[in-house]
Design a protein around this motif. Sequence first.
Motif, mmCIF file in Angstrom:
data_model
loop_
_atom_site.group_PDB
_atom_site.id
_atom_site.type_symbol
_atom_site.label_atom_id
_atom_site.label_comp_id
_atom_site.label_asym_id
_atom_site.label_seq_id
_atom_site.Cartn_x
_atom_site.Cartn_y
_atom_site.Cartn_z
ATOM 1 N N ARG A 1 -8.818 0.194 1.753
ATOM 2 C CA ARG A 1 -8.250 0.850 0.574
ATOM 3 C C ARG A 1 -9.163 1.993 0.156
ATOM 4 N NH1 ARG A 1 -4.219 -2.452 -2.082
ATOM 5 N NH2 ARG A 1 -2.938 -2.845 -0.261
ATOM 6 N N SER B 1 0.813 -1.212 0.000
ATOM 7 C CA SER B 1 0.000 0.000 0.000
ATOM 8 C C SER B 1 0.848 1.264 0.000
ATOM 9 C CB SER B 1 -0.943 0.001 1.207
ATOM 10 O OG SER B 1 -0.211 -0.134 2.402
ATOM 11 N N ILE C 1 -9.885 -5.563 4.081
ATOM 12 C CA ILE C 1 -8.826 -4.678 3.565
ATOM 13 C C ILE C 1 -9.350 -3.247 3.555
ATOM 14 C CG2 ILE C 1 -9.448 -5.010 1.134
ATOM 15 C CD1 ILE C 1 -5.869 -4.926 1.842
ATOM 16 N N TYR D 1 -9.554 -8.463 -4.298
ATOM 17 C CA TYR D 1 -10.400 -7.464 -3.663
ATOM 18 C C TYR D 1 -11.711 -7.315 -4.422
ATOM 19 C CZ TYR D 1 -5.822 -6.385 -1.714
ATOM 20 O OH TYR D 1 -4.590 -6.479 -1.118
#
Length: 179
Positions: free
Chosen positions: A157, A36, A155, A130
């Motif tokens: 994001r 990330s 997750i 994802y």
Amino acid sequence: MLYGERVRLRAVERTDLPTFVRWFNDPDVRQYVLMSEPMSMAMEERWFENRLSRTDDYLFGIEAHVGDAWVHIGNNGLHRIDWKSRIATFGIALGEKAYWGQGYGTDATRTILRFAFGELNLHRVELDVYDFNPRGIRCYEKAGFRHEGVRRQAIFRNGQYHDVLTMSVLQHEFMMPGA
């Protein structure tokens, strides 16, 4: 080299590292992979040196045949191979965005699965994807992966939580005629 219909998979070289740094510093590319944070050349060199001695990891550069040339468009690999249970985790990143959505990822995925099952004699290849990556999900489905489960909101994001989908394909499923 491993050849697909439109791609070939080749060993990753130290000279590829600047390309990797460029790809993984692009937020559009990075949002679909585990990392990330932006990547430095020093970080990538350390990663490369560490993976040279691994026996549970295969990493390939993906090259697309364009005109009369081969163009490096991404990477894929089999990671954390459990040789006793014959299981690997699959990963792919197409860093050259101009090649997204054109079937190169599916061909590269099928090519590495032929290697995984036909040469390494693996039993199972699994992955996480994802929920905001419909292009990736479709690629994996076309290559033979089946949905197994969902890790809900696993997750963070782009300012929010997302589900992580678990998918896998077994050797006998992939090696069936017509697969």
